[in-house]
Motif scaffolding. Sequence first.
Motif, PDB file in Angstrom:
ATOM      1  N   ALA A  59       0.893  -1.163  -0.039  1.00 46.53           N
ATOM      2  CA  ALA A  59      -0.149  -0.136  -0.106  1.00 46.53           C
ATOM      3  C   ALA A  59       0.811   0.886   0.333  1.00 46.53           C
ATOM      4  N   SER A 366      -7.097   0.545   2.409  1.00 45.52           N
ATOM      5  CA  SER A 366      -5.170   0.775   1.994  1.00 45.52           C
ATOM      6  C   SER A 366      -5.839   1.891   0.230  1.00 45.52           C
ATOM      7  N   ASN A 385      -3.291  -2.308  -1.855  1.00 49.12           N
ATOM      8  CA  ASN A 385      -2.354  -3.653  -1.104  1.00 49.12           C
ATOM      9  C   ASN A 385      -2.619  -4.915  -2.187  1.00 49.12           C
TER      10      ASN A 385
END
Length: 394
Positions: A59, A366, A385
């Motif tokens: 991320a 994320s 992510n």
Amino acid sequence: MNLRKYLLASVIALSVASLASGCSIFGSEQDTIEVAPSPVVDTSFPLNQNWHNDLSGNAKIYSLLSPDAYLNIVYAASRKGQIKAMDLESGKTLWNIDVSNSSFFSSQSALLSGGVIVDDKYVYVGSERATIYTIDKYSGTIIWQKDVKGEVIAKPILVDDNLIVLTSNGYIQAFNRDNGNELWEVSTEVPTLSLRGQSTPSLAYGAIVLGDDSGHVNAYYAKDGQLIWQQRISQPNGSTEIAKLNDVDASPIIEQGLVYSVGYNGNIVSLDLSNGQIVWKKPLGSYHDIVMNNNDLFVVDQDDNIYSLAKNDGATIWKQSELLHRQLTDPVIYHNSLVVGDFEGYLYLIDINSGNITAKTQVSSSGLLSKPLIVDNKIIVQVKNGDVFAYSPK
């Protein structure tokens, strides 16, 4: 050097709290970047989450890896090297491979960054390690992998049986899709300073059309890479290095003999496909891809204003400014809505006729960077992510 877009994004993301109150991170009032809060939307989100499939991502790293689909299978990749095939209806993993140099004693990320694309035989993914992977779409077996001239951060395209790859250092290379043999290559000029992004080429009538980092839209013969025409749409201006950036990172749209493109710190333009001459232009800077319907163009500018423009002359139909500096994804059209995501992981639906935000949901904290994918009646999104989600109407 390359000026990475994620560095600009990090400045914004780290300063959301202070900027909301109008504070400046650059020391003077005129330099303030103010991030709009995610707007309150009255209507409930008219979509259900159908499924969620985990991929290993990062991320904190800028990556525009996004899924692709063929028939009822979705293909996605993670920066580390994981590549998956997933059933469109259930999200179930059909095959899963890892192309990183991993062992019991060490692990080296593949740094996947360009792709994913799929055709009737193969899945193709490129990497920042200057490697192209070609994978059997049914089994996940690697057919061939090949070193190329530089980082691959844009999606390749297929022209007949040839794979066209654009590298970050300005090379365009063509390979036979079945065996990886190189067919031709051309070199383009790359300025010292540029954004961390590239134009995915578009194909029409045996020509590939793409933007470059020097403010041009270019057309080449797909068979041998010979230049057909070049047109400047963005010119270096301003007193700072950032103000002088003039990359054309958006992928051109080609329709009925016209090319639509947009440049950072430049213009959105309509060009004659046959010779590159400007049909109309409008001052509007962006690095986002344009989308269109029958009559209108839709574009997210470099400040995250969203515009609807008339295709015939570029006239503004509406402008949506409630998502200012929220680091939006490229837009896609879903029924009568535009779909965009933002850095906090919200997904928005925007009415294409009025520009009003009609719905939103938070997919993942994320965050979202890559363009959503529309397959059948589903919206497929990959978050920072690496995880992949599917939504459909209630």
